[in-house]
Motif scaffolding. Structure first.
Motif, PDB file in Angstrom:
ATOM      1  N   GLU A  29      43.115  25.128   2.870  1.00 42.23           N
ATOM      2  CA  GLU A  29      44.523  25.008   3.268  1.00 42.23           C
ATOM      3  C   GLU A  29      44.789  26.162   4.220  1.00 42.23           C
ATOM      4  OE1 GLU A  29      49.019  24.566   1.491  1.00 42.23           O
ATOM      5  OE2 GLU A  29      47.489  25.373   0.175  1.00 42.23           O
ATOM      6  N   GLY A  30      44.968  25.836   5.484  1.00 38.11           N
ATOM      7  CA  GLY A  30      45.122  26.893   6.482  1.00 38.11           C
ATOM      8  C   GLY A  30      43.843  27.717   6.534  1.00 38.11           C
ATOM      9  N   SER A  31      43.948  29.020   6.316  1.00 35.87           N
ATOM     10  CA  SER A  31      42.767  29.890   6.314  1.00 35.87           C
ATOM     11  C   SER A  31      42.279  30.198   4.903  1.00 35.87           C
ATOM     12  CB  SER A  31      43.089  31.196   7.051  1.00 35.87           C
ATOM     13  OG  SER A  31      44.125  31.873   6.376  1.00 35.87           O
ATOM     14  N   HIS A  56      51.498  20.709   1.195  1.00 36.30           N
ATOM     15  CA  HIS A  56      50.215  21.358   1.448  1.00 36.30           C
ATOM     16  C   HIS A  56      49.368  20.466   2.339  1.00 36.30           C
ATOM     17  CE1 HIS A  56      50.938  24.351  -1.737  1.00 36.30           C
ATOM     18  NE2 HIS A  56      51.571  23.353  -2.311  1.00 36.30           N
TER      19      HIS A  56
END
Length: 168
Positions: A29-31, A56
């Protein structure tokens, strides 16, 4: 599909067109890497720790192997808040036609900050006859919310049942 705060969620990545894929799949999730798991029969499953309330964007990333190219795919997971657990009443102090009620914060906020409380005094054990209420001011953005208030307009020498409800 949406889930409720505190419920287990499992993400599955299936490498449908791959030829005997090997290696791992990372769910991010993202980084932030939620989990990295080995492939088993062309699939990988991730059950991350509880996700926070909100939306998310999850991506499954397969780096590939000598026979298969890397691949990735994504999904959106919405986590909805649930009702907070009940606050615990710590004291009830009677006064003249009023009662001061104090409580502790709920042990579980349901995934969203507590923004206020309502205390209700009932004149019967079945809690059908509300005799009075008090509320803490709604706080936005949420901060430390008061954990006590005064229920007034009550009748002296009358037994009451008190409840406290958290709002978020």
């Amino acid at each position: 599909s949406p889930s409720r705060f505190g419920a287990a969620v499992t993400f599955t990545a299936i490498l449908g067109n791959a030829r005997n894929p090997s290696g791992e799949v990372s769910f991010v999730e993202g980084s932030t890497t939620l989990c990295t798991v080995p492939l088993s029969r062309g699939a990988a499953q991730c059950s991350p720790p509880h996700l926070a309330v909100g939306n998310h964007s999850i991506t499954a990333v397969y780096a590939g192997d000598v026979k298969n190219a890397g691949a990735s795919g994504g999904l959106n997971q919405t986590v909805n808040a649930v009702a907070a657990s009940a606050p615990a009443i710590t004291s009830v102090v009677a006064g003249d036609a009023q009662v001061a009620v104090a409580w502790t914060e709920p042990t579980n906020n349901g995934g969203a900050a507590i923004t206020g409380y309502t205390v209700t005094a009932y004149a019967d054990a079945n809690r059908t006859q509300a005799a009075g209420t008090c509320a803490t001011p709604a706080v936005s953005p949420p901060a430390q919310v008061a954990t006590g208030c005064m229920v007034s307009g009550l009748t002296n020498r009358t037994a009451y049942v008190f409840t406290v409800m958290a709002h978020n």
